[in-house]
Design a protein around this motif. Structure first.
Motif, short mmCIF file in Angstrom:
data_model
loop_
_atom_site.label_atom_id
_atom_site.label_comp_id
_atom_site.label_asym_id
_atom_site.label_seq_id
_atom_site.Cartn_x
_atom_site.Cartn_y
_atom_site.Cartn_z
N GLN A 1 15.88 -4.82 -1.59
CA GLN A 1 14.34 -4.80 -2.14
C GLN A 1 14.64 -4.58 -3.71
O GLN A 1 13.55 -5.27 -4.49
N ASP B 1 11.40 -5.49 -5.88
CA ASP B 1 10.25 -5.22 -4.80
C ASP B 1 10.09 -3.76 -4.76
O ASP B 1 9.02 -3.09 -4.26
N ASP C 1 8.36 -1.50 2.02
CA ASP C 1 7.59 -2.79 1.40
C ASP C 1 6.05 -2.06 1.34
O ASP C 1 5.50 -2.26 0.17
N GLU D 1 4.56 -0.99 -2.68
CA GLU D 1 3.85 -2.29 -3.14
C GLU D 1 3.22 -2.24 -4.33
O GLU D 1 3.36 -3.46 -4.75
N ASN E 1 5.68 -4.00 -6.73
CA ASN E 1 5.98 -5.35 -6.58
C ASN E 1 5.34 -6.19 -7.81
O ASN E 1 4.24 -5.69 -8.11
N ARG F 1 1.38 -10.58 -7.15
CA ARG F 1 1.37 -11.70 -6.05
C ARG F 1 0.02 -12.45 -5.89
O ARG F 1 -1.20 -11.87 -6.31
#
Length: 403
Positions: free
Chosen positions: A75, A80, A247, A251, A254, A257
């Motif tokens: 990750q 991430d 994840d 989050e 990250n 997105r």
């Protein structure tokens, strides 16, 4: 093809993880013994650097360390999650003593309490002193240790900020205590729990009832995630749970997105520069690390500003870009584009011209800026011609009226 690539990457990360792991021993007064640790530092770790790293503590490191360390490598490779220090505690034959609990409450007692204190009073101070650690700590446990890590929630100030409780074997009344504790915690806590379709029946039943209790908790300080994996067993759910938990926990770290852009950025009330600034302040507050806003993310938010015809936001994003990337034309371009969209053609043209002395941005170069200047120059000429034509038409009308 994509599946093959992922398999190759997984193998590469496993091999690199194995090569980078160091083994240490820490003497413990509380345990009256020496404990073995597995430690994996981030790639390129520099003890002289001021960069701080979250700490992920892995219980039952005899079998759980490699899956966790491999997932961290995977990750962080895709940005991430932040690079982290992974600390595994080798428990081996001591596991039963380490997890000893009081039958009624399910909380550690005797040798279990000593192990609890070893982590909080000896292990983590040792890690903090020796390595560049941030304030963000994650506890990862499976089975009985998945239950054990919950004991750190009951400290006045919880020792960990994130809990990954994989198929926890809740004992006593602990499952009831966990939900009650989560309801009153005043600090930001991430809590993840998982079971599976083929989990051990008694363990699964307790987890499902605990999930129902936690779902009733109304506490804005708690971020709770739950997974019930199909077709997995008590053991095979581990890798999926580790991936899903990291994840979710990271989050906000990250890159922006599409889902966040559509659901949060587009509907944000206020100028979009504030959305970006607040987002990264939250990352720093949560994880104790600094992450810089990238050109790519500025461009994504600028596109949203254009979509909602929010040229005030576009102008402010330009000013933010000028602070972050003063050598590039990105910020000046956004300010000029904002002026252009508002019909301030002369101002926009001057701004575009001033951008020519700056360096190219990721997706904007001098050729593009030169084309914009030419376009606006022509627009200004047309505007002048239109004004002259209007003046002539007015004169003709006046002459006709006189005649």
């Amino acid at each position: 093809m994509r599946k093959a690539i992922l398999i190759v990457l997984t193998c590469v990360f496993y091999l690199s993880t194995h090569a980078q792991v160091s083994y240490e021993e820490i003497p413990s007064e509380r345990l009256n013994s020496v404990r073995k640790l597995k430690i994996k530092l981030p790639q390129g770790y520099d003890p002289e650097s001021e960069i701080k790293y979250p700490v992920i503590v892995v219980f039952d490191a005899d079998y759980l360390f490699e899956p966790v360390a491999g997932q961290v490598d995977f990750q962080t490779y895709f940005d991430d999650m932040p690079s982290s220090i992974v600390v595994g505690i080798m428990q081996g034959g001591e596991r039963e003593y380490d997890s000893h609990y009081e039958a009624l409450t399910g909380l550690p007692m005797d040798s279990g309490l000593r192990f609890h204190e070893f982590i909080s009073n000896e292990l983590l101070p040792y890690i903090d002193k020796k390595y560049n650690t941030s304030k963000f700590r994650v506890a990862v446990g499976h089975d009985i240790m998945g239950s054990f890590i919950n004991s750190y929630l009951f400290q006045e100030k919880p020792l960990f900020q994130a809990y990954v409780s994989i198929s926890p074997d809740f004992v006593g009344s602990l499952r009831n205590f966990v939900s009650k504790r989560l309801a009153v915690i005043e600090e930001d806590i991430f809590y993840y729990m998982a079971t599976s379709e083929k989990d051990i029946p008694e363990i699964r039943e307790n987890i499902l009832s605990t999930n129902a209790l936690i779902n009733e908790v109304e506490n804005q300080n708690i971020t709770y995630y739950f997974d019930d994996f199909e077709g997995e067993t008590h053991y095979t759910l581990v890798t999926g749970a580790i991936a899903r938990s990291f994840d979710k926990i990271f989050e906000i770290y990250n890159p922006l997105r599409e889902k966040e852009l559509e659901e949060k950025v587009f509907n944000y009330e206020g100028t979009l520069d504030n959305y970006l600034i607040d987002r990264y302040k939250r990352i720093e507050k949560l994880f104790g690390i600094t992450k810089e806003i990238s050109e790519v993310e500025l461009e994504k938010v600028a596109k949203v500003a254009e979509q909602r015809e929010d040229y005030k936001s576009l102008n402010k994003l330009g000013k933010l870009a000028n602070k972050l990337f003063p050598e590039t034309m990105l910020g000046t371009y956004y300010i000029a584009h904002s002026a252009e969209m508002l019909g301030k053609i002369k101002k926009a043209k001057k701004l575009y011209e001033s951008a020519l002395v700056l360096n190219d941005a990721t997706n904007i170069d001098k050729d593009y800026i030169a084309a914009k200047i030419e376009e606006l120059t022509l627009a200004l000429v047309v505007d002048v011609d239109d004004e002259e034509l209007e003046d002539l038409e007015e004169l003709e009308e006046e002459e006709n009226e006189e005649n």
